[in-house]
Scaffold this motif. Structure first.
Motif, PDB file in Angstrom:
ATOM      1  N   LEU A 216       0.808  -1.221   0.000  1.00 34.87           N
ATOM      2  CA  LEU A 216       0.000   0.000   0.000  1.00 34.87           C
ATOM      3  C   LEU A 216       0.836   1.265   0.000  1.00 34.87           C
ATOM      4  O   LEU A 216       0.353   2.336  -0.381  1.00 34.87           O
ATOM      5  N   GLY A 217       2.078   1.159   0.455  1.00 30.53           N
ATOM      6  CA  GLY A 217       2.934   2.330   0.469  1.00 30.53           C
ATOM      7  C   GLY A 217       4.105   2.150   1.415  1.00 30.53           C
ATOM      8  O   GLY A 217       4.211   1.152   2.137  1.00 30.53           O
ATOM      9  N   THR A 218       5.012   3.127   1.398  1.00 31.43           N
ATOM     10  CA  THR A 218       6.207   3.097   2.243  1.00 31.43           C
ATOM     11  C   THR A 218       6.403   4.460   2.887  1.00 31.43           C
ATOM     12  O   THR A 218       5.925   5.483   2.374  1.00 31.43           O
ATOM     13  N   ARG A 219       7.093   4.487   4.015  1.00 29.50           N
ATOM     14  CA  ARG A 219       7.491   5.736   4.662  1.00 29.50           C
ATOM     15  C   ARG A 219       8.816   5.517   5.386  1.00 29.50           C
ATOM     16  O   ARG A 219       9.037   4.462   5.982  1.00 29.50           O
ATOM     17  N   ASP A 220       9.673   6.529   5.345  1.00 34.05           N
ATOM     18  CA  ASP A 220      10.938   6.493   6.072  1.00 34.05           C
ATOM     19  C   ASP A 220      10.866   7.536   7.183  1.00 34.05           C
ATOM     20  O   ASP A 220      10.765   8.735   6.904  1.00 34.05           O
ATOM     21  N   PHE A 221      10.912   7.084   8.438  1.00 36.45           N
ATOM     22  CA  PHE A 221      10.851   7.999   9.575  1.00 36.45           C
ATOM     23  C   PHE A 221      12.234   8.287  10.151  1.00 36.45           C
ATOM     24  O   PHE A 221      12.353   9.035  11.111  1.00 36.45           O
ATOM     25  N   VAL A 222      13.266   7.684   9.562  1.00 34.72           N
ATOM     26  CA  VAL A 222      14.648   7.983   9.964  1.00 34.72           C
ATOM     27  C   VAL A 222      15.146   9.185   9.176  1.00 34.72           C
ATOM     28  O   VAL A 222      15.642  10.162   9.731  1.00 34.72           O
ATOM     29  N   GLU A 223      15.011   9.101   7.861  1.00 39.35           N
ATOM     30  CA  GLU A 223      15.346  10.200   6.960  1.00 39.35           C
ATOM     31  C   GLU A 223      14.144  10.405   6.044  1.00 39.35           C
ATOM     32  O   GLU A 223      14.054   9.781   4.987  1.00 39.35           O
ATOM     33  N   PRO A 224      13.204  11.226   6.453  1.00 42.80           N
ATOM     34  CA  PRO A 224      11.973  11.397   5.682  1.00 42.80           C
ATOM     35  C   PRO A 224      12.255  11.663   4.205  1.00 42.80           C
ATOM     36  O   PRO A 224      13.096  12.488   3.853  1.00 42.80           O
ATOM     37  N   GLY A 225      11.549  10.922   3.357  1.00 47.46           N
ATOM     38  CA  GLY A 225      11.716  11.087   1.919  1.00 47.46           C
ATOM     39  C   GLY A 225      12.667  10.085   1.297  1.00 47.46           C
ATOM     40  O   GLY A 225      12.700   9.934   0.070  1.00 47.46           O
ATOM     41  N   TRP A 260       1.929  -1.939   4.708  1.00 46.14           N
ATOM     42  CA  TRP A 260       2.654  -0.671   4.730  1.00 46.14           C
ATOM     43  C   TRP A 260       4.066  -0.973   5.223  1.00 46.14           C
ATOM     44  O   TRP A 260       4.232  -1.650   6.245  1.00 46.14           O
ATOM     45  N   LEU A 261       5.075  -0.481   4.510  1.00 54.22           N
ATOM     46  CA  LEU A 261       6.471  -0.728   4.868  1.00 54.22           C
ATOM     47  C   LEU A 261       7.047   0.550   5.475  1.00 54.22           C
ATOM     48  O   LEU A 261       7.229   1.558   4.772  1.00 54.22           O
ATOM     49  N   LEU A 262       7.319   0.517   6.774  1.00 55.49           N
ATOM     50  CA  LEU A 262       7.678   1.718   7.521  1.00 55.49           C
ATOM     51  C   LEU A 262       9.057   1.554   8.143  1.00 55.49           C
ATOM     52  O   LEU A 262       9.298   0.623   8.918  1.00 55.49           O
ATOM     53  N   ARG A 263       9.957   2.456   7.817  1.00 55.18           N
ATOM     54  CA  ARG A 263      11.323   2.401   8.360  1.00 55.18           C
ATOM     55  C   ARG A 263      11.440   3.327   9.564  1.00 55.18           C
ATOM     56  O   ARG A 263      11.244   4.541   9.464  1.00 55.18           O
ATOM     57  N   SER A 264      11.782   2.756  10.720  1.00 52.81           N
ATOM     58  CA  SER A 264      11.984   3.556  11.928  1.00 52.81           C
ATOM     59  C   SER A 264      13.389   3.387  12.483  1.00 52.81           C
ATOM     60  O   SER A 264      13.805   4.138  13.362  1.00 52.81           O
ATOM     61  N   GLU A 265      14.107   2.401  11.990  1.00 53.95           N
ATOM     62  CA  GLU A 265      15.380   1.993  12.583  1.00 53.95           C
ATOM     63  C   GLU A 265      16.555   2.348  11.698  1.00 53.95           C
ATOM     64  O   GLU A 265      16.562   2.054  10.501  1.00 53.95           O
ATOM     65  N   ASN A 266      17.546   2.992  12.298  1.00 50.14           N
ATOM     66  CA  ASN A 266      18.818   3.241  11.622  1.00 50.14           C
ATOM     67  C   ASN A 266      19.762   2.105  11.977  1.00 50.14           C
ATOM     68  O   ASN A 266      20.246   2.015  13.105  1.00 50.14           O
ATOM     69  N   ALA A 267      20.022   1.220  11.025  1.00 50.79           N
ATOM     70  CA  ALA A 267      20.791   0.004  11.315  1.00 50.79           C
ATOM     71  C   ALA A 267      22.260   0.283  11.617  1.00 50.79           C
ATOM     72  O   ALA A 267      22.955  -0.596  12.124  1.00 50.79           O
ATOM     73  N   SER A 268      22.726   1.487  11.335  1.00 52.62           N
ATOM     74  CA  SER A 268      24.152   1.775  11.512  1.00 52.62           C
ATOM     75  C   SER A 268      24.484   2.369  12.870  1.00 52.62           C
ATOM     76  O   SER A 268      25.656   2.556  13.203  1.00 52.62           O
ATOM     77  N   SER A 269      23.478   2.704  13.667  1.00 48.82           N
ATOM     78  CA  SER A 269      23.733   3.277  14.985  1.00 48.82           C
ATOM     79  C   SER A 269      22.560   2.956  15.893  1.00 48.82           C
ATOM     80  O   SER A 269      21.558   2.406  15.457  1.00 48.82           O
ATOM     81  N   GLU A 270      22.710   3.307  17.169  1.00 50.55           N
ATOM     82  CA  GLU A 270      21.666   2.995  18.140  1.00 50.55           C
ATOM     83  C   GLU A 270      21.509   4.143  19.119  1.00 50.55           C
ATOM     84  O   GLU A 270      22.308   4.312  20.042  1.00 50.55           O
ATOM     85  N   TYR A 271      20.465   4.935  18.905  1.00 49.30           N
ATOM     86  CA  TYR A 271      20.174   6.061  19.792  1.00 49.30           C
ATOM     87  C   TYR A 271      18.684   6.074  20.117  1.00 49.30           C
ATOM     88  O   TYR A 271      17.859   5.516  19.391  1.00 49.30           O
ATOM     89  N   ILE A 272      18.351   6.739  21.188  1.00 49.64           N
ATOM     90  CA  ILE A 272      16.972   6.764  21.681  1.00 49.64           C
ATOM     91  C   ILE A 272      15.992   7.393  20.690  1.00 49.64           C
ATOM     92  O   ILE A 272      14.787   7.170  20.779  1.00 49.64           O
ATOM     93  N   ILE A 273      16.511   8.147  19.740  1.00 46.69           N
ATOM     94  CA  ILE A 273      15.638   8.764  18.744  1.00 46.69           C
ATOM     95  C   ILE A 273      14.839   7.706  17.997  1.00 46.69           C
ATOM     96  O   ILE A 273      13.746   7.968  17.487  1.00 46.69           O
ATOM     97  N   GLU A 274      15.367   6.478  17.948  1.00 45.94           N
ATOM     98  CA  GLU A 274      14.658   5.424  17.226  1.00 45.94           C
ATOM     99  C   GLU A 274      13.328   5.065  17.898  1.00 45.94           C
ATOM    100  O   GLU A 274      12.414   4.561  17.238  1.00 45.94           O
ATOM    101  N   GLU A 275      13.226   5.319  19.186  1.00 45.47           N
ATOM    102  CA  GLU A 275      11.936   5.122  19.848  1.00 45.47           C
ATOM    103  C   GLU A 275      10.932   6.166  19.358  1.00 45.47           C
ATOM    104  O   GLU A 275       9.744   5.869  19.175  1.00 45.47           O
ATOM    105  N   ASP A 276      11.396   7.388  19.156  1.00 42.96           N
ATOM    106  CA  ASP A 276      10.525   8.422  18.591  1.00 42.96           C
ATOM    107  C   ASP A 276      10.125   8.049  17.171  1.00 42.96           C
ATOM    108  O   ASP A 276       8.974   8.229  16.769  1.00 42.96           O
TER     109      ASP A 276
END
Length: 563
Positions: A216-225, A260-276
């Motif tokens: 149905l669609g995709t979204r990137d919440f780590v780097e929008p767009g 829906w394919l939603l990216r929230s995780e930055n696989a190259s680092s680990e910071y609390i922003i990923e919870e946001d």
């Protein structure tokens, strides 16, 4: 690589340091920021929490202005009211932050906040002076884990679908019965929240999804767009376990669901922003009407140890992501999460949001049904049973980045197995709500009356879960003391009792001529309130029978039909 494809677990000392005054950012060129209205979530990235939702054009009386029709219908179907936390964040507040020079990354209506990227401390100092910015937010950070690696096993059996070697990961949960009955996830919407979906738009296991419009669609919440198909392959592998379809090689547990394919995780680092990021993705999933969230992610420690969680935080009500998971569940979404891969590490326990009260938390078993060594253990720090259930998580067949079908391991792969079958189960029981589905899965598990901190409630049986749901959502409207189900039946028959039975249950089956053709005594069913008459009644000829049931003072005759 922080996605746990069963890699060695970090042995960090788990500390959490809470700052209540100045925040010293050793990696920030601006030095000290003398405000407490922010929570630093990664280098140069912060969370800004607002005090209210004033100056908003939206009201709870007109949800169609900010929620999709499907999202509204999901709430209506489950008698869930529209709340203040459904309202969007005030556009005036968002614009004020944006115009200050901060780059907005995500917006959370559930937490009435934004996460921003700022490289100039004077911008933060200015924002902190605004009256609509909460000055009480504490400063901390977080971390995430996921899963997948290797093992081997293959199973074959006669079925509607040609599963190939992937058969076992469906059959061990009796999910093929749902598939054979036509329940394959059709019309169900699943949001997969993960680290990326590398080449999922071109790899063969997904061709059918795209041909039939199921993505149905995709979204990137780590780097929008950004393009989620150029990021980590972890989410791609997870997606293949649910929706992949290569006959003879891999058939997912819900091949006809939509995603829906939603990216929230930055696989190259680990910071609390990923919870946001996760919360932003979950809010989006809610707004577009997703029925189920699959999250093969978990958070315990971070690149910055100041942000680390402790086991005490795994109480379901402390970490931001776990609170977010519970809010998602309160909107009528079934939230399915992996338990974590730290069972044989120093941490050992579940991660967040696996500790969330309303999250269906999934541990991992190997093809023999034994607990996988890496599967994170419970209980939650406040003593609740976790994981909820276990599923195949070692030697799970999935799509590889080279185009071949491979095997992998981790609770990241156990979670999508359950997610897909949950979609099929819900499709088979459209009158159920999310927590009905949750309870039926748990109650169908083989350790339901003797749970532990390794297996939780055990291995679920999705055929039994289907029976339990149907029996609990209106099939016994007349409140008969004993009910046979399903009726008519094919090869498996259950007895349900309106109240618990603490004595031996004697069952006899007679044909219409009065000839006894079956007799068996069953142990007390107690609080479970049901029993399986026989695992396989194929030997019984088609026709009408009278079932005589005796359990202490309870007795009666039931007409049953074999087809």
């Amino acid at each position: 690589m922080k996605l746990n494809f069963c890699n060695p677990i970090r042995s960090d000392i788990f500390l959490r340091i809470l700052f209540t005054g100045f925040v010293l950012l050793g990696i920030h060129p601006a030095g000290i920021i003398a405000q407490v209205g922010f929570e630093q979530t990664a280098p140069s990235k912060y969370r800004v929490v607002f005090t209210d939702k004033q100056n908003s054009p939206y009201t709870t009386d007109a949800p169609e202005q900010f929620l999709s029709q499907r999202s509204i219908e999901r709430r209506q179907k489950q008698n869930i009211i529209i709340k203040n936390n459904d309202l969007p964040v005030s556009a005036m507040y968002i614009d004020s932050v944006r115009n200050s020079g901060a780059r907005i990354l995500t917006v959370s209506k559930w937490f009435n906040s934004v996460t921003v990227e700022v490289h100039d401390s004077t911008v933060l100092n200015r924002i902190a002076t605004w009256p609509f910015v909460d000055k009480k937010t504490k400063i901390s950070q977080l971390h995430r884990k996921s899963a997948a690696d290797q093992a081997s096993q293959s199973f074959q059996t006669v079925s509607t679908y040609n599963y190939g070697p992937s058969w076992w990961q469906t059959a061990v949960l009796n999910g093929q019965v749902l598939h054979n009955n036509g329940y394959t996830g059709n019309a169900m919407v699943i949001a997969v929240i993960d680290a990326g979906f590398y080449h999922a738009d071109t790899l063969p296991a997904f061709n059918r999804l795209y041909e039939h419009g199921q993505i149905l669609g995709t979204r990137d919440f780590v780097e929008p767009g950004n393009n989620v198909y150029t990021q980590s392959s972890h989410g791609m592998s997870v997606l293949s376990i649910i929706g992949g379809n290569l006959p003879g090689q891999l058939v997912g547990t819900a091949p006809d669901a939509s995603f829906w394919l939603l990216r929230s995780e930055n696989a190259s680092s680990e910071y609390i922003i990923e919870e946001d990021n996760w919360i932003a993705a979950a809010e989006f999933a809610d707004s577009v009407g997703a029925d189920i969230i699959n999250s093969s992610l978990g958070y315990t420690v971070f690149n910055d140890s100041v942000q680390n969680h402790t086991y005490a935080d795994m109480d379901g009500n402390t970490t931001r992501v776990s609170i977010g998971a519970d809010i998602a569940a309160s909107k009528g979404i079934l939230v399915v999460v992996s338990a974590g891969n730290q069972g044989n590490g120093l941490w050992k326990y579940i991660s967040a949001p696996a500790d969330a009260d309303s999250a269906l938390t999934i541990g991992a078993i190997d093809p023999s049904g034994s607990l996988a060594e890496f599967s994170s253990r419970g209980p939650s720090s406040d003593g609740r049973v976790k994981p909820s259930v276990v599923a195949p998580g070692q030697g799970v067949y999935n799509q590889g980045i080279d185009g071949t079908i491979r095997q992998g391991s981790g609770t990241s792969f156990a979670s999508p197995v359950i997610t897909g079958l949950s979609a099929c189960l819900w499709q088979a029981n459209p009158g159920a709500n999310a927590m009905d589905v949750y309870r039926a899965i748990v109650e169908s598990a083989d350790r339901f009356y003797n749970p532990d901190s390794d297996y939780g409630y055990g291995i679920p049986d999705f055929n039994l879960a289907d029976v339990l749901l149907k029996a609990s959502t209106g099939e016994n409207k007349n409140h008969e003391p004993v009910m046979a189900f399903p009726n008519p039946f094919s090869n498996q028959l259950y007895l349900f009792f309106e109240t618990p039975v603490s004595v031996t249950v004697n069952v006899r089956l007679f044909d219409l001529a009065g000839k006894e053709i079956f007799k068996k005594a069953y142990p007390a069913v107690d609080s479970r309130k049901y029993l399986v008459i026989d695992n396989d009644l194929d030997w019984l000829q088609k026709g009408v029978y009278i079932m005589r049931t005796e359990a202490g003072s309870l007795s009666g005759n039931i007409k049953v039909v074999k087809y």
